[in-house]
Design a protein around this motif. Structure first.
Motif, PDB file in Angstrom:
ATOM      1  N   TYR A 125     -39.963  85.813  79.741  1.00  0.00           N
ATOM      2  CA  TYR A 125     -39.659  86.810  78.321  1.00  0.00           C
ATOM      3  C   TYR A 125     -40.320  86.333  77.224  1.00  0.00           C
ATOM      4  O   TYR A 125     -40.781  85.326  77.184  1.00  0.00           O
ATOM      5  N   ASP A 126     -39.849  87.041  76.246  1.00  0.00           N
ATOM      6  CA  ASP A 126     -40.428  86.645  74.927  1.00  0.00           C
ATOM      7  C   ASP A 126     -39.949  85.185  74.364  1.00  0.00           C
ATOM      8  O   ASP A 126     -38.976  85.162  73.929  1.00  0.00           O
ATOM      9  N   ALA A 127     -41.140  84.347  74.328  1.00  0.00           N
ATOM     10  CA  ALA A 127     -40.620  83.093  74.036  1.00  0.00           C
ATOM     11  C   ALA A 127     -40.371  83.120  72.505  1.00  0.00           C
ATOM     12  O   ALA A 127     -39.444  82.178  71.978  1.00  0.00           O
ATOM     13  N   GLN A 128     -40.782  83.714  71.613  1.00  0.00           N
ATOM     14  CA  GLN A 128     -40.710  83.730  70.235  1.00  0.00           C
ATOM     15  C   GLN A 128     -39.095  84.186  70.025  1.00  0.00           C
ATOM     16  O   GLN A 128     -38.313  83.531  69.364  1.00  0.00           O
ATOM     17  N   ILE A 129     -38.827  85.195  70.530  1.00  0.00           N
ATOM     18  CA  ILE A 129     -37.332  85.779  70.404  1.00  0.00           C
ATOM     19  C   ILE A 129     -36.539  84.623  71.038  1.00  0.00           C
ATOM     20  O   ILE A 129     -35.288  84.484  70.579  1.00  0.00           O
ATOM     21  N   LEU A 130     -36.586  84.220  72.184  1.00  0.00           N
ATOM     22  CA  LEU A 130     -35.888  82.992  72.807  1.00  0.00           C
ATOM     23  C   LEU A 130     -35.724  81.821  71.844  1.00  0.00           C
ATOM     24  O   LEU A 130     -34.535  81.468  71.891  1.00  0.00           O
ATOM     25  N   THR A 131     -36.753  81.490  71.290  1.00  0.00           N
ATOM     26  CA  THR A 131     -36.750  80.344  70.373  1.00  0.00           C
ATOM     27  C   THR A 131     -35.768  80.816  69.245  1.00  0.00           C
ATOM     28  O   THR A 131     -34.737  79.722  68.837  1.00  0.00           O
ATOM     29  N   LYS A 210     -40.172  94.449  68.041  1.00  0.00           N
ATOM     30  CA  LYS A 210     -41.671  94.629  67.480  1.00  0.00           C
ATOM     31  C   LYS A 210     -41.978  93.555  66.457  1.00  0.00           C
ATOM     32  O   LYS A 210     -41.212  92.788  66.025  1.00  0.00           O
ATOM     33  N   PRO A 211     -43.501  93.507  66.693  1.00  0.00           N
ATOM     34  CA  PRO A 211     -44.037  92.283  65.951  1.00  0.00           C
ATOM     35  C   PRO A 211     -43.556  92.210  64.541  1.00  0.00           C
ATOM     36  O   PRO A 211     -43.291  90.964  64.048  1.00  0.00           O
ATOM     37  N   GLU A 212     -43.514  93.191  63.869  1.00  0.00           N
ATOM     38  CA  GLU A 212     -43.146  92.835  62.237  1.00  0.00           C
ATOM     39  C   GLU A 212     -41.540  92.643  62.229  1.00  0.00           C
ATOM     40  O   GLU A 212     -41.060  91.980  61.348  1.00  0.00           O
ATOM     41  N   THR A 213     -40.725  92.921  63.180  1.00  0.00           N
ATOM     42  CA  THR A 213     -39.281  92.483  63.106  1.00  0.00           C
ATOM     43  C   THR A 213     -39.262  90.933  63.516  1.00  0.00           C
ATOM     44  O   THR A 213     -38.448  90.312  62.888  1.00  0.00           O
ATOM     45  N   LEU A 217     -37.265  88.143  61.135  1.00  0.00           N
ATOM     46  CA  LEU A 217     -36.370  87.282  61.699  1.00  0.00           C
ATOM     47  C   LEU A 217     -36.972  85.799  61.761  1.00  0.00           C
ATOM     48  O   LEU A 217     -36.098  84.945  61.078  1.00  0.00           O
ATOM     49  N   GLU A 218     -38.185  85.588  61.801  1.00  0.00           N
ATOM     50  CA  GLU A 218     -38.795  84.149  61.695  1.00  0.00           C
ATOM     51  C   GLU A 218     -38.320  83.661  60.058  1.00  0.00           C
ATOM     52  O   GLU A 218     -38.106  82.470  60.074  1.00  0.00           O
ATOM     53  N   LYS A 219     -38.888  84.648  59.356  1.00  0.00           N
ATOM     54  CA  LYS A 219     -38.649  84.302  57.871  1.00  0.00           C
ATOM     55  C   LYS A 219     -37.250  84.051  57.319  1.00  0.00           C
ATOM     56  O   LYS A 219     -36.767  82.848  56.727  1.00  0.00           O
ATOM     57  N   ALA A 220     -36.225  84.826  57.978  1.00  0.00           N
ATOM     58  CA  ALA A 220     -34.584  84.781  57.809  1.00  0.00           C
ATOM     59  C   ALA A 220     -34.321  83.302  57.998  1.00  0.00           C
ATOM     60  O   ALA A 220     -33.749  82.633  57.528  1.00  0.00           O
ATOM     61  N   LYS A 237     -43.527  72.945  62.684  1.00  0.00           N
ATOM     62  CA  LYS A 237     -44.824  73.090  61.839  1.00  0.00           C
ATOM     63  C   LYS A 237     -45.901  73.724  62.743  1.00  0.00           C
ATOM     64  O   LYS A 237     -46.574  74.786  62.490  1.00  0.00           O
ATOM     65  N   PHE A 238     -46.023  73.094  63.899  1.00  0.00           N
ATOM     66  CA  PHE A 238     -47.033  73.796  65.148  1.00  0.00           C
ATOM     67  C   PHE A 238     -46.763  75.272  65.314  1.00  0.00           C
ATOM     68  O   PHE A 238     -47.837  76.020  65.337  1.00  0.00           O
ATOM     69  N   LEU A 239     -45.633  75.673  65.616  1.00  0.00           N
ATOM     70  CA  LEU A 239     -45.414  77.110  65.760  1.00  0.00           C
ATOM     71  C   LEU A 239     -45.704  77.959  64.642  1.00  0.00           C
ATOM     72  O   LEU A 239     -46.292  79.049  64.997  1.00  0.00           O
ATOM     73  N   ARG A 240     -45.604  77.238  63.305  1.00  0.00           N
ATOM     74  CA  ARG A 240     -45.724  78.217  62.116  1.00  0.00           C
ATOM     75  C   ARG A 240     -47.271  78.390  62.145  1.00  0.00           C
ATOM     76  O   ARG A 240     -47.832  79.509  61.594  1.00  0.00           O
ATOM     77  N   ASP A 241     -48.124  77.543  62.488  1.00  0.00           N
ATOM     78  CA  ASP A 241     -49.716  77.230  62.374  1.00  0.00           C
ATOM     79  C   ASP A 241     -50.107  78.319  63.569  1.00  0.00           C
ATOM     80  O   ASP A 241     -51.254  78.620  63.698  1.00  0.00           O
TER      81      ASP A 241
END
Length: 255
Positions: A125-131, A210-213, A217-220, A237-241
């Motif tokens: 499943y989408d790891a970015q959304i899950l985190t 969607k990627p732009e969403t 979300l990440e910014k907020a 920091k690692f995830l941001r890079d």
């Protein structure tokens, strides 16, 4: 002798052949354990002391570090272990859980939440959304309670909403002028932030974003954490890079 089901959050070397592991257990909360001989490849403790591994841990000792006597692997999340990107997300989940909790504070809900997030990352499943869901769920553990069900200023529940660290939650269109520092977000992003914060994870199901969403979300979430939590996580920091060299790998694969 005690026995508990737990997730290995991190490991460090200790002496020549030993490890110290930090385990978040269902029964006792977070516990530091000395695993003697675990660095040896043939050790019976080698497998169960790997990061992200879920297992049954038998140990003895009182407060402070305990001694791990025996461990049996329940789930080693092999997909995470074999993928550098999934490892990065799982590392962030474990580091946030570690930093946000005190030792010996039982919280079975947190154990189930962390296990569910790692399981779903491992299953594809989408790891970015899950985190991001995990970050929103961890706010209360950190003593942060953003107002997500109404306007944080006037308490209205209907209208158009932005998100604000300064006002500590949602701000409706009637109060926009009262908070010049609010983040103007697309409506679907605000709805997802509210959903991630308020609903239990087992009720969410699979979410396609969607990627732009995800960027919004990440910014907020990052802004809120940076301004409110006081945490500095190396894994964050690692995830941001990571997205930068993720693109490099994709280009190489095309070549």
């Amino acid at each position: 002798m005690e026995k508990a089901e737990g997730i290995v959050l991190r490991q460090t070397s200790y002496r020549e052949s030993d490890k110290i592991i930090v385990v978040f257990t269902r029964e006792f909360g977070k516990i530091g354990m000395v695993a003697r001989g675990a660095k040896k490849g043939k050790s019976r403790l080698a497998a169960v002391t790997q990061p992200f591994t879920t297992g049954m841990f038998s140990f003895f000792g009182g407060r402070g570090l305990v001694t791990l006597q025996q461990g049996d692997v329940i789930q080693n999340f092999s997909s995470i272990q074999q993928d550098i990107f999934l490892t990065a997300y799982a590392s962030f989940v474990c580091e946030l859980l570690d930093k946000a909790t005190e030792e010996r504070q039982k919280n079975e809900y947190l154990f189930e939440l962390a296990y569910a997030i790692l399981r779903d990352i491992d299953e594809g499943y989408d790891a970015q959304i899950l985190t991001q869901i995990f970050e929103m769920k961890m706010l209360n553990v950190l003593g942060l309670y953003p107002v997500m069900d109404r306007c944080a200023i006037c308490s209205e529940t209907e209208g158009h909403f932005d998100f604000s660290s300064a006002s500590d939650g949602l701000v409706c269109h009637r109060c926009f002028e009262k908070d010049p520092y609010r983040m103007h977000l697309p409506e679907n992003v605000v709805k997802l932030l509210r959903l991630f914060y308020m609903f239990r994870i087992e009720r969410l199901g699979e979410i396609h974003v969607k990627p732009e969403t995800k960027v919004w979300l990440e910014k907020a979430i990052d802004t809120y954490y940076d301004e409110k939590s006081g945490l500095y996580l190396k894994s964050k920091k690692f995830l941001r890079d990571m997205s930068k060299w993720s693109g490099v790998f994709e280009n190489k694969n095309k070549d």
